[in-house]
Scaffold this motif. Structure first.
Motif: not given
Length: 789
Positions: A748-756, A758-762, A769-770
């Motif tokens: 899955e893309t970073v955007v998809e993982i970010s959404d799953k 619980g983050f509001t945006n990537s 994460f960094k």
């Protein structure tokens, strides 16, 4: 001498005293004659029985002493048989036994040490069956030479020949021997060795001089005319007590015949009366508990009857003296006692003739007259006694009221207490006032009626756990709200813990059983009855302090009524600060407060033992109040048997008291913090479970608080205290951990993982994460792919 005819004349009429004296003299005469006859006829049998019992006791003691000695010899022989050098020598063959001389030298030294360490052993040697050698504590000998020259016996015996089977420690009998030119009588014991072989390869021999056994017997029989000797299973005499007189020489000549009589009975122990050559003997015998020896004690019957004759003569003389004394006493009673009694009866008769009715034809003696007068007095005064018994409880209560109000002095105190059947065993008094809280003494405190005063007084006996009485309590009511208990204490042996236990039992009983609470005021201890009202006033003064201590408290007058020169500085504010420090675990602030208290009260040369005692009692009370405020008990923290007041009083030095106070406050604080930590851990587990199931949603402290039912600020403090981080960091850490798993295991893309997760945006996801991992999500995935490729 005119008294005797007069007495006879009165005897014919009605004098009970003359009749009594006549029968008393007759009884004395018959009793003396009977006693003399029984004493003379029974003394012999009683003495014989006593001598038999004594001799039985003494020969049992002699038997036990010798058995103990034989057991020790048995253990010694067993230890010798286990020695390594003896074991090696037993296994030597005919070809090798004379090659290891050092081995035999070691054996000789060892046997010599054994003999020197045991005075009873006359000789000790080891005989080998495999080769003709005998080794004793002096040297090594040829077997034939040893038994023909070194150790010769008058009796021809085969006991020194080889045995084909094992034999434990056993007696071989008594032998007259000649050793190194010296003749003696010995008892020889043998044990086959070694025990590790089925067939023995040697034998260990020990000899004990018969004089040694005779001394053991002699020490027992010396105080008594008994001749004691010992025989084996064949009836052969082994040893006997020392011959001290012609009587012993005579018994020595007939001991073989007595032994035959004993063996006929065929019992392990017993007693017999036998006659030999016209002389009677009392014989007691018993058997050894470890071998076949039998111990026999002999006492000539003539020796006992000689003492019985002396007792008979003494009894006859004593009987004559008693008879003469009885006659003199009878005359004295008649002449000196009866006349005054008769005169008294005459006076009473004149006085009572007007007040008592008696039929003229009724004849009565002195006892009948006295009985009639006693009955008259009894029935005349019965109503008065009944009235007194009926009103005794009220009179006792009135006496206690007068005592606490100062109307009883020390002069008449003991007399009044004795008349009212009130026991005051001790020399000190103290007043305790129990004041009701939210109920009246007129209320029925339970479905079953109980006398409250009896309940409280009865608890005084149970307050002393040692079972010794050091305090008695008598209680009265004052109006409907107070019970006044008068404590009678032992001032010479003060036990303040008894008073504490008594108060605790009373208050805890009514609170536990009936849900009723008392406020308790306690006065000081005083020595005189006039000072009881002072203790009562002190207790009432202590009760006035309930506005500070709170209702339901136990208040000593020493806590509130100190005079300026005996007062100590310990304000209510300081006490509250200490309690708060203990509750919050701020031990540094607690120590500062205690240092201030030590500085204010314990300046060098500026305090007294009373100040020390009262200060530490107050601090101990603070500790107990702290425990109560956190809804716990001292037993839950320190154990049921731990009494804080008793422990602080037991500290002898001032420094010990300081350390004790700091220690108990620290223990209470640790217990509170542990309890609080346990509650926080349970709450954090609940929060953690909620976050685990909802971390992918939009979470905040407000949302979490609404779901758990706690305020956001309290949740924030719990997080900080338990994890060391705030709530946002905790949620982000959990989301990053889950993102790392998805980056490794999915495409899955970073955007998809970010959404799953619980983050509001990537962008926020990449930045967080960094910050946690030091690299971006894309770099993390690329690095993992490189490692796996």
């Amino acid at each position: 001498m005119k008294l005797i005819p007069q007495s006879l004349k009165v005897y014919k009429q009605k004098s009970i005293f003359v009749k009594t004296l006549f029968f008393f003299n007759l009884f004395i005469l018959i009793a003396i004659l009977t006693f003399g006859y029984v004493s003379y006829t029974q003394s012999s049998s009683l003495l014989v029985e006593e001598v038999v019992k004594s001799n039985n006791k003494y020969i049992e003691q002699a038997r036990d002493n010798i058995d103990k000695t034989l057991r020790s010899l048995d253990e010694l022989s067993f230890q010798i048989s286990l020695q390594s050098q003896i074991g090696r020598a037993l296994y030597l063959s005919d070809e090798t036994w004379d090659r290891d001389q050092l081995l035999f030298l070691d054996m000789i030294k060892y046997l010599k040490n054994v003999k020197l360490s045991n005075n009873l052993i006359s000789d000790i040697w080891l005989q080998f069956y495999r080769y003709p050698v005998v080794v004793n504590y002096e040297s090594k000998y040829n077997k034939d030479y040893y038994y023909s020259t070194i150790y010769k016996t008058e009796q021809k015996s085969e006991w020194n020949s080889s045995l084909s089977s094992h034999q434990g420690f056993a007696s071989l009998g008594r032998f007259k021997i000649s050793s190194y030119g010296v003749s003696s009588s010995n008892i020889t014991f043998m044990r086959t060795v070694p025990l590790s072989e089925l067939k023995p390869t040697g034998a260990l021999y020990l000899t004990i001089n018969t004089d040694s056994f005779s001394e053991m017997v002699q020490r027992i029989s010396d105080p008594y005319p008994a001749f004691v000797y010992t025989v084996d299973a064949n009836g052969k005499v082994l040893f006997n007590s020392r011959i001290r007189s012609e009587q012993d020489e005579l018994i020595n000549t007939v001991k073989e015949a007595i032994t035959g009589e004993v063996r006929k009975i065929d019992q392990q122990e017993g007693y017999l009366n036998t006659t030999i050559d016209g002389r009677s003997y009392q014989v007691v015998f018993t058997s050894s508990n470890i071998n076949d020896w039998k111990y026999i004690s002999i006492v000539p019957t003539a020796f006992i009857t000689e003492k019985a004759n002396k007792i008979g003569q003494f009894t006859f003389i004593a009987a004559l003296i008693c008879l003469a004394g009885g006659l003199v006493m009878s005359y004295f009673l008649t002449n000196r006692i009866y006349r005054p009694i008769n005169k008294i009866i005459s006076y009473i008769s004149l006085f009572t003739r007007k007040h008592t009715d008696r039929p003229e034809h009724l004849k009565e003696d002195e006892l009948g007259f006295i009985d009639r007068i006693i009955n008259y007095v009894y029935y005349e005064n019965q109503s008065l006694r009944d009235s007194f018994e009926k009103n005794l409880p009220a009179l006792q209560q009135k006496f206690l009221y007068d005592l606490i109000e100062g109307r009883v002095s020390s002069v008449n105190f003991e007399g009044l207490a004795e008349e009212l059947q009130m026991e005051f065993k001790y020399d000190a008094f103290q007043i305790i006032v129990f004041e009701t809280v939210d109920f009246s003494l007129e209320d029925r405190i339970s479905p079953y009626y109980h006398n409250i005063l009896e309940l409280i007084d009865g608890m005084a006996g149970a307050a002393d756990g040692s079972g010794e009485a050091h305090m008695t309590v008598k209680s009265i009511r004052k109006r409907n709200d107070k019970i006044i208990s008068l404590l009678n204490l032992d001032h010479s042996s003060p036990k303040p813990e008894i008073i504490h236990d008594f108060i605790r039992q009373v208050t805890s009983y009514f609170e536990r059983e009936h849900g009723r609470t008392f406020t308790v005021g306690i006065g000081n201890v005083h020595r005189l009855a006039e000072e009881v009202p002072l203790s009562y006033v002190e207790a009432l003064s202590a009760l006035q302090y309930k506005i500070v201590k709170g209702e339901g408290s136990v208040i000593f007058v020493d806590e509130v009524g100190k005079t300026p020169e005996r007062s100590f500085i310990y304000s209510i504010e300081t006490e509250k600060h200490i309690i708060n420090c203990v509750k919050t675990g701020n031990m540094q602030a607690l120590r500062q407060h205690l240092l201030l208290i030590w500085g204010d009260n314990l300046k060098v040369g500026d305090f007294t033992p009373e100040i020390i005692s009262n200060l530490f009692q107050a601090l101990t009370g603070t500790a107990i109040r702290t425990i109560y405020e956190v809804q716990s008990t001292a037993g839950e923290i320190f154990g049921d048997s731990f009494d804080l007041y008793k422990e602080v009083n037991a500290c002898a030095r001032l420094q010990d008291k300081k350390e004790f106070i700091e220690r108990i406050f620290s223990s209470i604080s640790q217990w509170i913090q542990q309890k609080k930590q346990g509650q926080n851990t349970s709450l954090f587990n609940q929060i953690q479970e909620y976050v685990e199931h909802n971390y992918h949603l939009d979470l905040s402290l407000t949302i979490l608080g609404e779901n758990i039912g706690l305020s956001p600020s309290y949740l924030s403090s719990i997080f900080k205290e338990t994890t060391g981080m705030n709530f946002v960091d905790y949620i982000n850490t959990r989301r990053v951990d889950q993102a790392k798993i998805m980056l490794r295991q999915t495409n899955e893309t970073v955007v998809e993982i970010s959404d799953k997760v619980g983050f509001t945006n990537s962008n926020t996801f990449i930045r967080v994460f960094k910050r946690h991992e030091g690299i971006t999500p894309g770099q993390f995935r690329q690095m993992r792919m490189t490692e796996e490729g």
